[in-house]
Design a protein around this motif. Structure first.
Motif, short mmCIF file in Angstrom:
data_model
loop_
_atom_site.label_atom_id
_atom_site.label_comp_id
_atom_site.label_asym_id
_atom_site.label_seq_id
_atom_site.Cartn_x
_atom_site.Cartn_y
_atom_site.Cartn_z
N VAL A 132 0.81 -1.21 0.00
CA VAL A 132 0.00 0.00 0.00
C VAL A 132 0.85 1.26 0.00
CG1 VAL A 132 -1.70 1.33 1.32
CG2 VAL A 132 -1.96 -1.15 1.11
N TRP A 133 1.96 1.26 0.75
CA TRP A 133 2.78 2.47 0.82
C TRP A 133 3.46 2.76 -0.51
CZ3 TRP A 133 2.60 6.57 3.63
CH2 TRP A 133 3.64 7.49 3.58
N THR A 134 3.85 1.71 -1.23
CA THR A 134 4.44 1.93 -2.55
C THR A 134 3.41 2.59 -3.47
OG1 THR A 134 5.94 0.04 -2.34
CG2 THR A 134 5.44 0.79 -4.57
N HIS A 135 2.19 2.09 -3.44
CA HIS A 135 1.11 2.70 -4.23
C HIS A 135 0.87 4.14 -3.78
CE1 HIS A 135 -2.74 3.45 -6.11
NE2 HIS A 135 -3.36 3.50 -4.93
N THR A 136 0.89 4.37 -2.48
CA THR A 136 0.70 5.71 -1.94
C THR A 136 1.73 6.68 -2.49
OG1 THR A 136 -0.31 4.89 0.11
CG2 THR A 136 0.69 7.09 0.18
N GLY A 137 2.99 6.25 -2.50
CA GLY A 137 4.05 7.11 -3.04
C GLY A 137 3.86 7.41 -4.52
N MET A 138 3.42 6.41 -5.26
CA MET A 138 3.19 6.60 -6.69
C MET A 138 2.05 7.59 -6.95
SD MET A 138 3.63 2.61 -7.88
CE MET A 138 3.20 2.90 -9.61
N VAL A 139 0.98 7.45 -6.16
CA VAL A 139 -0.15 8.36 -6.31
C VAL A 139 0.25 9.78 -5.90
CG1 VAL A 139 -2.49 8.90 -5.51
CG2 VAL A 139 -1.84 6.53 -5.96
N TYR A 140 1.02 9.88 -4.83
CA TYR A 140 1.48 11.19 -4.36
C TYR A 140 2.25 11.90 -5.46
CZ TYR A 140 3.34 14.55 -0.93
OH TYR A 140 3.65 15.69 -0.21
N GLU A 141 3.14 11.17 -6.13
CA GLU A 141 3.91 11.76 -7.22
C GLU A 141 3.01 12.16 -8.37
OE1 GLU A 141 7.68 10.69 -10.20
OE2 GLU A 141 6.93 9.20 -8.77
#
Length: 373
Positions: free
Chosen positions: A43-52
């Motif tokens: 989930v955190w990897t996805h979160t970082g991608m969405v944030y970018e």
């Protein structure tokens, strides 16, 4: 960052760096997602991608700094509820996270409260997290226009649309189930209804009230605003100052108070409340039958609990105004201790955790009164 003022001054990179060090980020790193929809992994990897992807949106530079920060926090917290809700579907063996947006919204409210985020901004972000998954499924709605119009009373459809773009782009999926054309349909529908950047322009407060209750089938019909009386409905934790607010802002107004009914019936707050509720409802009916304005004073902290009373008031064609009070928790605890019948602190903390702040979808008028420390 210790408070919302620090957040407002921080850069995008600094906000993400701060978020990665928070206690709620750890479980997100440990929570794996279904590889079919999230081949990127946890989930955190996805979160970082969405944030970018939020920062790469074509509209991002045109947003106010507050709107940018709101989108960044939605990116950080939109899937924060997944660690608590992720499970294996016994029939398919696939990973699912049912109602993660509801859990995430509650977490978002707590996190932003700890940062002393102002109440309107906090609740806007909470609603964006709560409904972030709506745009991709607009075509599955039986009434797409209604979906878009109703949400416009809770959040900015523009911000919701922009976040949906970033959420779609911030993932690796074996099969793209979220085509951007569907997201554009959300934008176009909101534009057609005049509620992309603002709330839908209902004919009057009664029209909005009935529309959210699914009692107004046509927006071309303008219901009469002829309420028989006005009910001021309080909503706040014990010790938040509901009595003081009424004495100051609604001086002389008759009050139906659950605390007063308990005292009159000699019923403790920990006893069965059936007798108290019945007596309070009869008091309310007395005012409603007489077409007399009055205040209903109780905690009213969840949507379902408020609805039971709102349904009663609406049956008598009353205008309903909700007043939500939220002073700092330290103030609430201090004022609670000064009460003759104080509520145990553990109970207040439990009530705080399950609080659902009222929205404009519930009443004819809403006042949110916060006083961050």
């Amino acid at each position: 960052m210790k408070n919302w003022s620090d957040v407002l001054k921080a850069s995008d990179a600094a906000i993400f760096d701060w978020a990665g060090k928070q206690s709620w980020a750890g479980p997100m790193r440990q929570c794996m997602q279904d590889a079919h929809w999230h081949a990127e992994g946890d989930v955190w990897t996805h979160t970082g991608m969405v944030y970018e992807q939020v920062t790469r949106l074509a509209d991002y530079p045109d947003l106010s700094r507050l709107e940018q920060i709101m989108l960044l926090f939605v990116a950080l917290l939109h899937d924060a509820g997944k660690p608590a809700t992720t499970m294996l579907d016994p029939e398919t063996g696939r990973t699912r996270s049912p109602k993660h947006s509801i859990a995430g919204a509650a977490m978002t409210r707590h996190i932003l409260r700890e940062l002393d985020c102002d109440l309107p901004t906090r609740e806007h972000i909470v609603n964006l997290v709560r409904y972030h998954g709506r745009p991709p499924y607009l075509l599955e709605s039986r009434d797409p226009e209604r979906s878009v119009i109703q949400l416009s009373s809770l959040l900015s459809n523009r911000l919701l649309y922009l976040f949906a773009l970033a959420d779609t782009r911030g993932r690796h999926a074996e099969e793209m189930s979220r085509p951007e054309d569907t997201l554009h349909l959300w934008r176009d529908t909101a534009l057609e209804q005049g509620c992309f950047t603002a709330e839908y322009a209902f004919a009057n407060d009664q029209a909005r009230f009935l529309y959210h209750r699914d009692e107004l089938t046509s927006l071309h019909y303008t219901p009469h605003e002829e309420p028989r009386c006005t009910v001021t409905m309080m909503s706040a934790l014990p010790g938040a100052g509901k009595d003081s607010w009424l004495a100051r802002e609604r001086r002389g107004l008759p009050v139906v108070s659950l605390d007063a009914v308990r005292e009159e019936l000699d019923v403790s707050s920990t006893d069965n409340q059936g007798q108290v509720i019945q007596a309070a409802r009869e008091q309310c009916r007395g005012h409603l039958r007489a077409h007399r304005d009055f205040a209903f004073n109780a905690t009213n902290l969840t949507t379902s609990l408020r609805k039971r009373w709102i349904d009663l008031f609406a049956d008598y064609n009353a205008r309903i105004e909700i007043i939500y009070l939220e002073p700092p928790l330290t103030t609430i605890l201090k004022q609670n201790k000064a009460r003759e019948a104080d509520v145990p602190e553990r109970v207040i903390h439990r009530l705080l955790a399950k609080t659902e702040v009222p929205t404009l979808a519930e009443a004819h008028a809403l006042t949110l009164t916060g006083n961050p420390s």
